[in-house]
Write a protein that holds these residues in place. Sequence first.
Motif, PDB file in Angstrom:
ATOM      1  N   ALA A  37       0.820  -1.558  -0.361  1.00 13.64           N
ATOM      2  CA  ALA A  37      -0.134   0.786  -0.373  1.00 13.64           C
ATOM      3  C   ALA A  37       0.842   1.250   0.077  1.00 13.64           C
ATOM      4  O   ALA A  37       0.824   2.261  -1.182  1.00 13.64           O
TER       5      ALA A  37
ATOM      6  N   ILE B 289       2.147   6.747  -6.427  1.00 16.23           N
ATOM      7  CA  ILE B 289       0.986   7.468  -7.240  1.00 16.23           C
ATOM      8  C   ILE B 289       1.250   9.158  -7.145  1.00 16.23           C
ATOM      9  O   ILE B 289       2.199  10.016  -7.989  1.00 16.23           O
TER      10      ILE B 289
ATOM     11  N   GLU C 146       2.586  11.881 -10.100  1.00 17.21           N
ATOM     12  CA  GLU C 146       2.084  13.813 -10.281  1.00 17.21           C
ATOM     13  C   GLU C 146       3.609  14.394 -10.257  1.00 17.21           C
ATOM     14  O   GLU C 146       3.692  15.565 -10.761  1.00 17.21           O
TER      15      GLU C 146
ATOM     16  N   THR D 104     -12.916  10.213   9.015  1.00 17.97           N
ATOM     17  CA  THR D 104     -12.443  10.744  10.466  1.00 17.97           C
ATOM     18  C   THR D 104     -12.810   9.480  11.212  1.00 17.97           C
ATOM     19  O   THR D 104     -12.032   9.327  11.864  1.00 17.97           O
TER      20      THR D 104
ATOM     21  N   LYS E 266     -10.279   7.144  10.576  1.00 16.08           N
ATOM     22  CA  LYS E 266      -9.367   6.799  12.081  1.00 16.08           C
ATOM     23  C   LYS E 266      -9.252   7.260  13.057  1.00 16.08           C
ATOM     24  O   LYS E 266      -8.695   6.074  13.518  1.00 16.08           O
TER      25      LYS E 266
ATOM     26  N   SER F  62      -7.515   3.613  15.467  1.00 15.30           N
ATOM     27  CA  SER F  62      -6.794   4.219  16.527  1.00 15.30           C
ATOM     28  C   SER F  62      -6.960   3.770  17.420  1.00 15.30           C
ATOM     29  O   SER F  62      -6.654   2.553  18.189  1.00 15.30           O
ATOM     30  N   THR F  63      -8.239   3.497  17.520  1.00 17.70           N
ATOM     31  CA  THR F  63      -8.851   2.670  18.799  1.00 17.70           C
ATOM     32  C   THR F  63      -8.983   1.644  19.494  1.00 17.70           C
ATOM     33  O   THR F  63      -8.146   0.356  20.082  1.00 17.70           O
TER      34      THR F  63
ATOM     35  N   ALA G 275      -6.245  -0.177  17.958  1.00 18.42           N
ATOM     36  CA  ALA G 275      -4.903  -0.641  18.174  1.00 18.42           C
ATOM     37  C   ALA G 275      -4.938  -0.287  19.919  1.00 18.42           C
ATOM     38  O   ALA G 275      -3.860  -0.925  20.793  1.00 18.42           O
TER      39      ALA G 275
ATOM     40  N   LYS H 256      -9.182  -2.039  14.452  1.00 15.05           N
ATOM     41  CA  LYS H 256      -7.378  -1.895  13.178  1.00 15.05           C
ATOM     42  C   LYS H 256      -7.714  -1.952  11.932  1.00 15.05           C
ATOM     43  O   LYS H 256      -7.176  -0.946  10.842  1.00 15.05           O
TER      44      LYS H 256
ATOM     45  N   LEU I  66      -8.053  -1.067   6.576  1.00 12.86           N
ATOM     46  CA  LEU I  66      -8.192  -0.867   5.110  1.00 12.86           C
ATOM     47  C   LEU I  66      -8.598   0.030   3.693  1.00 12.86           C
ATOM     48  O   LEU I  66      -8.058   0.080   2.720  1.00 12.86           O
TER      49      LEU I  66
ATOM     50  N   LEU J  93      -7.359   2.762   3.327  1.00 11.44           N
ATOM     51  CA  LEU J  93      -6.125   2.788   2.526  1.00 11.44           C
ATOM     52  C   LEU J  93      -7.035   2.929   1.283  1.00 11.44           C
ATOM     53  O   LEU J  93      -6.833   3.334   0.275  1.00 11.44           O
TER      54      LEU J  93
ATOM     55  N   LEU K 243      -6.037   5.440  -1.699  1.00 14.28           N
ATOM     56  CA  LEU K 243      -5.677   5.650  -2.651  1.00 14.28           C
ATOM     57  C   LEU K 243      -6.297   6.212  -4.278  1.00 14.28           C
ATOM     58  O   LEU K 243      -6.276   6.896  -5.108  1.00 14.28           O
TER      59      LEU K 243
ATOM     60  N   PHE L  74      -7.174  10.519  -3.930  1.00 11.64           N
ATOM     61  CA  PHE L  74      -6.645  10.698  -4.975  1.00 11.64           C
ATOM     62  C   PHE L  74      -6.230  11.846  -5.956  1.00 11.64           C
ATOM     63  O   PHE L  74      -6.464  11.097  -6.783  1.00 11.64           O
TER      64      PHE L  74
ATOM     65  N   ILE M 244      -3.811  13.342  -9.034  1.00 10.85           N
ATOM     66  CA  ILE M 244      -2.800  13.966  -9.626  1.00 10.85           C
ATOM     67  C   ILE M 244      -2.909  16.010  -9.743  1.00 10.85           C
ATOM     68  O   ILE M 244      -3.766  16.335  -9.874  1.00 10.85           O
ATOM     69  N   GLY M 245      -1.974  16.097  -9.533  1.00 11.34           N
ATOM     70  CA  GLY M 245      -2.132  17.829  -9.857  1.00 11.34           C
ATOM     71  C   GLY M 245      -2.691  18.742  -8.521  1.00 11.34           C
ATOM     72  O   GLY M 245      -2.727  19.541  -7.791  1.00 11.34           O
TER      73      GLY M 245
ATOM     74  N   ARG N  72      -4.356  18.954  -3.798  1.00 12.54           N
ATOM     75  CA  ARG N  72      -4.393  18.335  -3.398  1.00 12.54           C
ATOM     76  C   ARG N  72      -5.018  19.590  -2.732  1.00 12.54           C
ATOM     77  O   ARG N  72      -4.676  20.226  -2.733  1.00 12.54           O
TER      78      ARG N  72
ATOM     79  N   PHE O  52      -0.611   5.707  18.702  1.00  9.40           N
ATOM     80  CA  PHE O  52      -2.024   5.507  18.744  1.00  9.40           C
ATOM     81  C   PHE O  52      -2.461   6.760  19.425  1.00  9.40           C
ATOM     82  O   PHE O  52      -3.889   6.706  18.772  1.00  9.40           O
TER      83      PHE O  52
ATOM     84  N   SER P 258      -1.871   9.522  17.004  1.00 11.19           N
ATOM     85  CA  SER P 258      -2.923   9.497  15.748  1.00 11.19           C
ATOM     86  C   SER P 258      -4.472   9.712  16.451  1.00 11.19           C
ATOM     87  O   SER P 258      -4.558   9.883  15.706  1.00 11.19           O
ATOM     88  N   LEU P 259      -5.127   9.327  17.470  1.00  8.08           N
ATOM     89  CA  LEU P 259      -6.157   8.806  17.439  1.00  8.08           C
ATOM     90  C   LEU P 259      -6.868  11.102  17.975  1.00  8.08           C
ATOM     91  O   LEU P 259      -7.400  11.573  17.094  1.00  8.08           O
TER      92      LEU P 259
END
Lengths: 111, 149, 598, 497
Positions: free
Chosen positions: A85, A92, A96, B73, B76, B80-81, B83, B128, B133, B136, B140, B143, B145-146, B148, D17, D20-21
Amino acid sequence: MIYFLCFILFSIGLYSILTKRNLIKIIIGISIVDYAINLFFILVGYRMNGRSPILEKGEEIERIVDPLPQAVVLTSIVIGLAVTALLVAIAIRIYEKYGTFDINEIKELKG
Amino acid sequence: MINNRDSQGMSVIVKTITRLTIGLILLYGVYILLHGHITPGGGFAGGVIIALSFIHIMLAFGKNVALEKLNQTWSKIFESTGALLFITIAFLGFFGGVFFNNFLDKGEHFELFSAGTILLSNIAIFLKVGAGLFLLFVALVLFKIGGRK
Amino acid sequence: MNLILLTIAIPLIAGFLIFILPKKFTNITKFLSTISILISFIINIILFINTEKIVNNYFMFDNLSKFILLFIGLFAVFVIIYSLKYIESVTENINMYFSYILFTVSASYGAALANNLILLSVFWGFLGFTLYMLINTNDNATAESSKAFIIIGATDSLMIIGIGILYYITSSLNISSINISLKQGPIFLPTIAFLTFVAAAFAKAGAMPFHTWIPDMSEKAPIPVTAFLPASLDKLLGIYLLARISISVFELNSSMTFILLLFGSITIIAAVFMALVQHDLRKLLSYHAISQVGYMVLGIGTGNPVGIAGGLFHMLNHSIYKSNLFLISGSVKYRTNTMNMDKLGGLAKYMPITFIGAVIASLSISGVPPFNGFVSKWMVYQGLIDMGKAGSKLWILWLVAAMFGSALTLASFMKVIYSVFLGRSEKKWSFGDVNWTMLLPIIFLSILCVGFGVFAFAVPLKLFIIPALGEIGLFGLWNSQMATLLMLVGIALGFLIYLIGNMKNVRESDIFIGGEEIPSNKRVTGTEFYDSIRDISILDKIYKMAEKKYFDLYEMLKKFTFAITNRLRLIHSGKLVAYILWIFFGMAVLFILLNIRG
Amino acid sequence: MEHIIPLFVAISLATAFLISLLGSKFKFFRTAFPVISSAALVILSVLSIFLVNNNGLMVYKMGGWIPPIGICMVLDGLSSFMLLTVNLVAFFIMIYSINYVKKYTDVYKYFGLLFLMLAGMNGVIITGDLFNLFVYLEVAAVSSYALVAFGTGRQELEASFKYMVMGTLASGLILLSIALMYSYTSTLNMADIGKSLANEGSSSVIIFISVMFIVGFGLKAALVPFHWWLPDAHPSAPAPISAMLSGVLIKALGVYAIIRIFYNVIGSNIYTSRILLVLGTLSMIVGVIFAIGQYDFKRLLAYHSISQIGYVILGIGLATPLGILGGLFHLFNHSIFKSLLFLNSGAVEYSTGTRDLKKMGGLNKKMPVTGNTSMIASMSIAGIPPFNGFWSKLLIIIACVEANEYIYGLFAVIGSVLTMASFMKVQKYAFLGKLKEKWKNIEEVPFGMKFSMICLALICVFGGLLLLPEISNLLLKEASNAVLIGKEYVNQVLGSV
């Protein structure tokens, strides 16, 4: 014999890393190498005509395949996933910045 | 809920099938997760399946719908929770004397609520892995290109 | 023992205090450094008078180290006093300067007293660092300081191998307890150890081939630094180490002696030739600082008592007159702001005391009786002759080299005196002599020059050198007091005659050349005259090569290293595939190696 | 008291973590919290040293399972020494980072990744299980890949990608050799592996495994010819991360693992020692020759990391008590002064915005703290007494002579001289000399950055004191003994179960 297949897989991955110029193909090559090693690890714990290493009611533990490599490989796969990943994300981003996926044109750092 | 006629996403067939199967996939994920200590599976596998169900929605209906269900959000925070939960369980092992000690009652073999902290750990791992996943994938996909934000 | 620690610690602590003191308190800085140096000097005197000998695991205080200690303290006092005024014209960062001077003093004490080899190398290496920082007091001297530090540091590191070998052979680290003979037994390792120590001593003292840092740095570094470090302190320490190892640690065989003598002679001749053609006063002085090291090395290389005593005495004398000369050049620079001898001239009128000091020091360095340089050179010659008597074959060569060098030294100092203090300058100067803090060291050092020459046997040899070496059989004594007396009587008589004859009719006249008056835009400089040396074609080629730094070990190695680097950098091409192939290549090599051998 | 052993991993993971949290919401978690947490880790490391000193080698059974069935953590002299090195450097880097990373967005991710990397390193150091070592290694490596690319500029991304490809290959080789090891010994516990290897005797499989371990861990440790990623990756990362990578990561992941596996598990033999000697010397010389021609401040430092790691490996490859002591001491010293140098380069970059030595000049006038600390660090790395680098190089050189390996000693001296030359160059171009016109208005860095640089510089100055008998018995002797006992490690671990 079957280990030889692992070796072939490994070589294919390595070939891909060494000869392909596209970043994505290199990433695929890395994944193949990873899988070859994982497969090898699994095969290490395999035994002919063994059964799955699950404890069920009323069955003895004999003749099950070694469960440890499987647990280990699971972890290894997770790591491989994370690395892949990250590699893809960075590929990517590289596209860019550089506008190309060709690894031979990405060589600002040298000397 | 999920609107079939939304212009985004794939064809109606895919959307319909997705709507039908999505609950099943989710349920299967939960099953795998909860039976991790007695059958093959566990937190990782369950997490992946559940993340896949959300990714499925995203593929079929476009990213907006999926992110309405579970936005970045929250994923995320879940990640974290998860983990932290896992580490907390490990720390709680000190009650039993050792780090990672399985301090809860082991229960009966092959029962759902057995094996002490394993189930809890599985749930933590699920949080987690599932959220991670999904994130992730979102990262991807989103995203550009060009551009942000 | 406590006093020894005290004398090392006082400058160190004072240095730290000054180091962390805010920059604006310059007066406190000056006061603190002067006081601490004076205190440590007084301690040194007390130690010198009262204490006989202390040897323990860490320090060794014997007759050799104690006079070195005394003179380090003495020069430190002079340099600090001189710097008080002078340094303000060089740098704003006075704190740093004084703290590093104090560190230097402390480390030199330590190096002179150390009995433990590790301790020696610590102090020794730290001295290189302080030298580096002191040269960097001048902003433009970065390249020169690096050069000095790298040469000294490289030889220090070599010395560590030597220490390792000594430890391996004798399993002892104490200088006092190591005694290895190079004459019999396995000599390969001890020889290497000896050579590494010699390299360290040579680099510090500035003998060839490790001399190149001295001319370079002396051009840029502040004058007190040059006067203190390469001219006096580094000589003291370098020759101290050389004497220590060749007298007490190793027993030399004939090939080692030959090496010492050879390098000593080459140093004398080559450096003095370089000095002859210099136009920069400080560069000239620094080449002489190298050349004189040759005498010390020769003296120690003779291996007989007179020669060694001569070498050590020459070291002492050299430190005195050479720091005097450097300080004088500093005064000249302070007033005229130039060091180019073509532009100077006629300063004797404006700076009379400085001029007298310069004359005395020049005559000393040239080995003119009755000044101190003569006595020590005389002793070195005697040592060489002794060698000849003992059966050495090449002694006449070394002797000729030494004497020839001495003559050339005189020649080049004629040039200095003429072109700086006599003659005529381009400009008209308008200043008097320098401030008293800057004069005091010059006066005092000049008095030492004369005193050590006239009373050579009564004072310095008796007090410092002979106790350090044990009894030496001196012969062919030159009765310096008597000779001086006669000379003085002669001079006085001549002066009387002059006074009687010319009392009334002194006249000033213009200078003539070839019967014609010199036009004011044309003047004869001392340096041009000496350029005629270059007309000899072989010498000219050698000079040109020297100016391109072909003889400079450092520059050649630098070029070599950079050449390799630039080639090697091409390997790092930025191609991922190449990297991975290298990795697998390395793996294959390892695999083959292990398979063959395992 | 043995309960502190798992805390090294747990605290750093939990911190990662938590940051990050909560880091995006609360400022506390981006500033003070990392510092507090790593301070706690430092205190724990110091405690662990005393613990080891009192009890000897300690085995912590995770979850109460007895090794080799369960996973264990092993704390011995070497581990506690490495833990102290890693956490001490990390602590100063946290303080430094607070100010430095203000220019980046998403600072909390930075700290999260940093702690994840720390967790990985602590884990590698403390684990007693071969596969766990691999996992922790990957945790640290993956977070370091991400951190190298944190600036997301062209060069950062390129360096990170190349680093990642090579790093993944190395990890693959390590995993492959772990698999082979498992097939050969049927266990993953390091002590147990050692035991069954002792029973089996050596064979060609072991050679194959050894080679792959050397290549894999050698790549992490950046030994020549496996060093290619380092000069790209280290300069590209943010300065504190470079300090972390060069200072401790290559040691924890590479050198420590090599020591542990080749001395304690497989057991040292003359051939592997010799290979380590040759590789160490090669790295020492090649690294410094590459470095001396560089004009990029951080790239120069990165090449020096290769060279200095060569010294460590050389000392360890000698396999004599003095050599190992010197190697380990140099490891500690290098992590201090190299981190300091990278922090200096970061400070220069922070104030002037450039890494090119030719563009700097006379910065000492405007940035006295940076200038003086970098001078101390340069002298340390060049091996000038009385700074700490001198002592360890002295030990290594004397050990070379003592072991009859004069040539290696000579190479060590040559390397040291070239190192000195190249740092003279750094000082000459960057800090000394005349201040350039365009740097008239620059300022010294903020307090936090100054604080960590000064502290590290003080450690450099007084680092030689670690060789005093009282302290070295506690720390260095204990660590080198842990290496020297060799296969006795196996008995101690299995015996204490």
